[in-house]
Structures are given as structure tokens and as C-alpha cells.
Design an enzyme around this catalytic site. Structure first.
Site, PDB file in Angstrom:
ATOM      1  N   LYS A 112       0.823  -1.223   0.000  1.00 42.81           N
ATOM      2  CA  LYS A 112       0.000   0.000   0.000  1.00 42.81           C
ATOM      3  C   LYS A 112       0.851   1.264   0.000  1.00 42.81           C
ATOM      4  O   LYS A 112       0.421   2.311  -0.470  1.00 42.81           O
ATOM      5  CB  LYS A 112      -0.967  -0.020   1.178  1.00 42.81           C
ATOM      6  CG  LYS A 112      -2.036  -1.074   0.993  1.00 42.81           C
ATOM      7  CD  LYS A 112      -3.099  -1.012   2.059  1.00 42.81           C
ATOM      8  CE  LYS A 112      -4.225  -1.990   1.773  1.00 42.81           C
ATOM      9  NZ  LYS A 112      -3.823  -3.402   1.970  1.00 42.81           N
TER      10      LYS A 112
HETATM   11  C1  LIG Z   1      -4.451  -4.470   1.284  1.00 43.44           C
HETATM   12  C2  LIG Z   1      -3.704  -5.740   1.160  1.00 43.44           C
HETATM   13  C3  LIG Z   1      -4.074  -6.725   0.211  1.00 43.44           C
HETATM   14  C4  LIG Z   1      -5.290  -6.597  -0.666  1.00 43.44           C
HETATM   15  O1  LIG Z   1      -5.221  -5.541  -1.595  1.00 43.44           O
HETATM   16  P1  LIG Z   1      -6.519  -5.018  -2.358  1.00 43.44           P
HETATM   17  O2  LIG Z   1      -6.106  -3.740  -2.991  1.00 43.44           O
HETATM   18  O3  LIG Z   1      -7.572  -4.846  -1.324  1.00 43.44           O
HETATM   19  O4  LIG Z   1      -6.859  -6.032  -3.357  1.00 43.44           O
HETATM   20  C5  LIG Z   1      -3.284  -7.862   0.116  1.00 43.44           C
HETATM   21  N1  LIG Z   1      -2.221  -8.050   0.922  1.00 43.44           N
HETATM   22  C6  LIG Z   1      -1.836  -7.127   1.830  1.00 43.44           C
HETATM   23  C7  LIG Z   1      -0.648  -7.404   2.678  1.00 43.44           C
HETATM   24  C8  LIG Z   1      -2.551  -5.939   1.985  1.00 43.44           C
HETATM   25  O5  LIG Z   1      -2.170  -5.045   2.907  1.00 43.44           O
END
Ligand SMILES: *Cc1c(COP(=O)(O)O)cnc(C)c1O
Length: 470
Positions: A112
Site C-alpha cells: 500500500k
Molecule cells: C491491502 C492488502 C491486500 C489486498 O489488496 P486489495 O487492494 O484490497 O486487493 C493484500 N495483501 C496485503 C498485505 C494488503 O495489505
């Protein structure tokens, strides 16, 4: 580049207008009026570039109302060695044709950061032009909150009020969030669960006059700027494993809210030669079910399983609406009908030709269980000496089920294992290593406020703190 709503609100908006807005007024999500294209020549020209130059090329296609030199500065300030380490997004080859794309080298060790670090700089830029202030109110179970706080810390014109469930995060996640001492970051530890935090945020937002008075905003994954910034690493990954534009690659993507994989779909639409988009869920398989059966049935809160890949424990997938909009030929009336079916816990079906179209769009899907996750972590460690986190393991597990001969497979790494120690210990019998620079978190003082999950108390807290800093 203009943006339109998935629910057919007439008119279109510029990028800077949708940046701080969140949902469209009709409740829809913004998407580009048309996906920009990457020409063969452009793709070829990007082969020699570094990450930040590729990012600028791609982001310029989505953002045309910020002067190029300003955008370049924002992008260059984001994708640096200082923020993301030497390689920004490194590619690890496990064996010929089988790779991990490292997206977790940002400050909070999860993917993220890649979009949010850019978003923080973008928000600061947009607010300084308009002279406005923004108060970001959010709820987190761990990953999103810390990525948002690290993106917004010290940014002018922005404050973050982040609700987290008191005593329910991993040690690492808690330390990471609560030890921030920037004056514009407020950690509110709620006596309750993540759902209680989310409900409180929703109730505060329901108070339209409060929301307006304090210019409340969000940084959730429906923000188009986040998707645009994620498109970049699909292009980057493609360029790293291919030698010519004739070659195709596939991606395996652990997904929760359909944000990460949506960016892959957009990259494919833009002309990146992507064969398959392998969608991986954990036990919360609402998306796997959709791609298998054509039925989209969001789960009730009580149906959501608590799993060992917790960032994918979702009941519905907020970004999914953007894909369905394209799937039904951008027919707003049909969208209203489908989403109308979802109110009061309903579901909708797509037609057999539409199911076929999801395949043409490259989607295949699968799900993973706790046992699959443990087995994958263990075997990747034993075979290749690489330790992966539980979410990445879900992606690898499903990716391998769909791997095709002669098509390179890139598995997206969405977090580092250190964030999920207990599961790693269960899988391989030892703790993951703490990256350098994170040891000092141990001794740092934690700073948070404990509050009841009560919207009025949260409002008072915001009211008391908006005048203090900037
Ligand atoms: C947020 C997250 C996801 C999922 O991502 P999306 O954008 O909701 O599909 C997968 N793995 C981790 C470690 C995350 O923090």
C-alpha cells in the site's frame, strides 16, 4: 483525461476534482472516460528507464491537470532510494519463468505504501494550491492505517484521525502506528473491534454538516490516484521480465478489495501484453466465487472469516464496481439494477456471455486456505531460501495452479513476513528477520488515545484537535 461515475451521473470531471472527493455524488466510483493507451514505441522506450521515470510516463496519462514539471517533482520525490530502498520494486527470480515482484520495501513494509506515499505528496500539493485543509478520518485493522499515517505524516494541510481496535493488532503493526510522533497524526484506540471502528467512522461521516465543517476526507482504496500509481508496477514488472513487446507475462495477485488486481486489468487495457490475471483470495472467497460462477454475493459481516491473511478478510470488494462497469459495456442503467440487487444483503448474476468476457479479460481465480498458506511459505523457503508473507503465499499458491508453460509468472509480494510473525513461525518454526532500521521501534514511546466506539466522542476529539496543528 476526464473521469466519469460508474452510476451514470452526467458530466465528467478533471483529475484534481476527483482527487479529494472519494465517491461520486451518485454513489458511484470515478473511472477514466477512456483508458489511455501505451503505444508499442512508448513501451519500447520505457525499457531502459528507472522506476520513477516509468511512473512519470504512466501517471502523466491519468493526470493532465498538474503541470508536467510539478508532477515530475512529486513522482521523483516519492520513488527514491530513501523511501523504497535501492531497487524501489525489485524482481526476484525463484526459478526460470517464476518470479516475485517486491512491492513491500516502503516505510510500512506493505504494497500500500507504493500508492499512498505518492498520494500523500499529491494531497499536500493539491491542498496548497487551494488553501484548504483536510482531515482524514479512517478505520484500520492494521495495514491501511499505518500506510496512510506514514504517507501523511508531516504533510501540510492534512491531519489523520485513525481509529484502530485497541489490543487487537499485531505487535509490529501497533508499534508502527502508535510510535509516530508527528503533530498531524492522531491514533485513536477504540475499545472494540475493527467493525466498531468502521461503524463509528461511518456515523461521523453521516453527519453531513460536521463532515463539511471539518472537510473530512478518506484515503481508502477507491481513490483513483491509488489505482493509477499501482498500474505502474505492472508495467515495470512486464518490462523487467520481457525482452520484446511480442512476449506475454501473467500476474498472480492476492486481492481483497479488488484494488491491486484492478490496476493489472487497467494496465492490460492500456496495452501491456498481460496474458492472465490470476486472482487469489483466502477463505473469504467472494471474488473467487464470482469468477467461477458469475454470481456476486457480498457476505454479511458475521460471515467474514478471521484468517491468517487478515488484509484480505473482506465481505465485499469496493473496487469491483469499476470492473463490472466495463463488463456491462458501461451501461449505467444496468449498473443501478445490479447494485440495487445488492441492497439488503442480496446478490446479482452476470450472463454466460459476460462470464466468457471475464476470461477474455484474462481473469482466472482461485482461493487458498490456512493449510495452503503454511505449506506454500514452507516450500518456498525450503526450495528457494526465500521467506514470504501469508498474503503473498495465497498469491503463489493460486498462481502455481494456473501457471502456463512458456509464460513467465510474476507473483506480487504484498507485505514482508515480519508483519505476520505468528503465521511465519507456524510455517517454518522461526521468526522472520526484522529489516534494519526497524529495531528502534521497540524502544519508542507509544502515543494514542483510548476512546469508546462512539461517534459523538470521535467528533468532539476531532473538534478539540483541529485548531492545534497544521
Ligand atoms: C491491502 C492488502 C491486500 C489486498 O489488496 P486489495 O487492494 O484490497 O486487493 C493484500 N495483501 C496485503 C498485505 C494488503 O495489505
Amino acid at each position: 483525461m476526464r473521469y466519469v461515475s460508474t452510476r451514470g451521473n452526467p458530466g465528467s470531471r478533471a483529475f484534481l476534482d476527483i482527487l479529494l472527493e472519494g465517491l461520486a455524488p451518485d454513489g458511484g466510483l470515478y473511472v477514466p472516460e477512456e483508458y489511455p493507451r501505451i503505444s508499442q514505441g512508448e513501451l519500447q522506450a520505457m525499457r531502459g528507464m528507472g522506476y520513477s521515470d516509468v511512473a512519470f510516463k504512466i501517471l502523466s496519462k491519468f493526470i493532465d491537470d498538474i503541470p508536467g514539471e510539478d508532477l515530475k517533482k512529486l513522482v521523483d520525490a516519492t520513488y527514491t532510494e530513501e523511501v523504497f530502498g535501492k531497487d524501489i520494486v525489485p524482481l526476484k527470480e525463484l526459478e526460470p519463468g517464476f518470479f516475485i515482484l517486491g512491492l513491500s520495501n516502503g516505510p510500512t513494509l506493505a504494497f500500500k505504501d507504493i500508492a499512498l506515499q505518492f498520494l500523500g505528496r499529491l494531497f499536500e500539493y493539491a491542498l496548497s494550491s487551494s488553501g484548504e485543509e483536510l482531515n482524514i478520518l479512517g478505520a484500520t485493522s492494521g495495514d491501511t492505517g499505518s500506510a496512510a499515517e506514514y504517507a501523511m505524516r508531516g504533510r501540510k494541510g492534512v491531519r489523520v484521525f485513525m481509529l484502530s481496535p485497541y489490543g487487537r493488532m499485531s505487535d509490529f503493526q501497533r508499534k508502527q502506528m502508535y510510535t509516530l510522533d508527528d503533530a498531524n497524526i492522531f491514533n485513536i484506540a477504540i475499545k472494540g473491534t475493527f467493525d466498531d471502528c468502521q461503524d463509528a467512522v461511518k456515523k461521523v461521516n453521516d453527519d453531513a454538516s460536521f463532515k463539511k465543517e471539518f472537510n473530512l476526507g478518506a484515503v481508502n482504496s477507491i481513490n483513483w490516484a491509488r489505482i493509477a500509481a499501482q498500474v505502474v508496477y505492472y508495467v515495470w514488472g512486464y518490462l523487467k521480465v520481457s525482452r520484446s513487446n511480442e512476449e506475454q507475462v501473467s500476474f498472480a495477485v492476492p486481492t481483497g478489495n479488488f484494488g491491486n488486481i484492478l490496476a493489472g486489468y487497467v494496465a492490460r487495457k492500456m496495452g501491456v501484453p498481460i496474458k492472465q490475471l490470476v486472482l487469489a483470495t483466502n477463505e473469504n472467497d467472494v471474488l473467487e466465487e464470482f469468477f467461477r460462477t458469475g454470481v456476486y454475493r457480498p457476505r454479511k459481516g458475521s460471515e467474514v472469516a478471521v484468517t491468517s491473511s487478515p488484509s484480505m478478510d473482506i465481505s465485499k470488494a469496493s473496487n469491483f464496481e469499476r470492473y463490472i462497469f466495463d463488463l456491462v459495456g458501461r451501461d449505467a442503467a444496468r449498473m443501478s439494477e445490479l447494485w440495487g440487487n445488492l441492497t439488503n444483503g442480496g446478490s446479482f448474476n452476470i450472463s454466460p456471455p459476460e462470464i466468457e468476457k471475464t476470461r477474455q479479460d484474462g481473469f482466472v481465480a482461485g482461493s487458498s486456505t490456512h493449510e495452503d498458506r503454511l505449506r506454500t511459505i514452507k516450500s518456498v523457503f525450503e526450495l528457494y531460501g526465500v521467506l514470504i508473507d501469508p498474503h503473498t503465499a495465497d498469491g503463489l499458491h493460486v498462481g502455481l495452479e494456473h501457471r502456463e508453460k512458456d509464460i513467465p509468472l510474476l507473483c506480487l509480494e504484498t507485505a514482508l513476513p515480519v508483519k505476520f510473525e505468528a503465521t511465519i513461525r507456524e510455517a517454518v518454526g522461526k521468526n522472520p528477520e526484522l529489516p534494519t532500521g526497524y529495531r528502534e521501534l521497540e524502544g519508542k514511546k507509544e502515543r494514542f488515545e483510548i476512546q469508546e466506539a462512539d461517534a459523538e466522542r470521535i467528533k468532539s476529539f476531532i473538534r478539540e484537535h483541529v485548531n492545534v496543528v497544521s
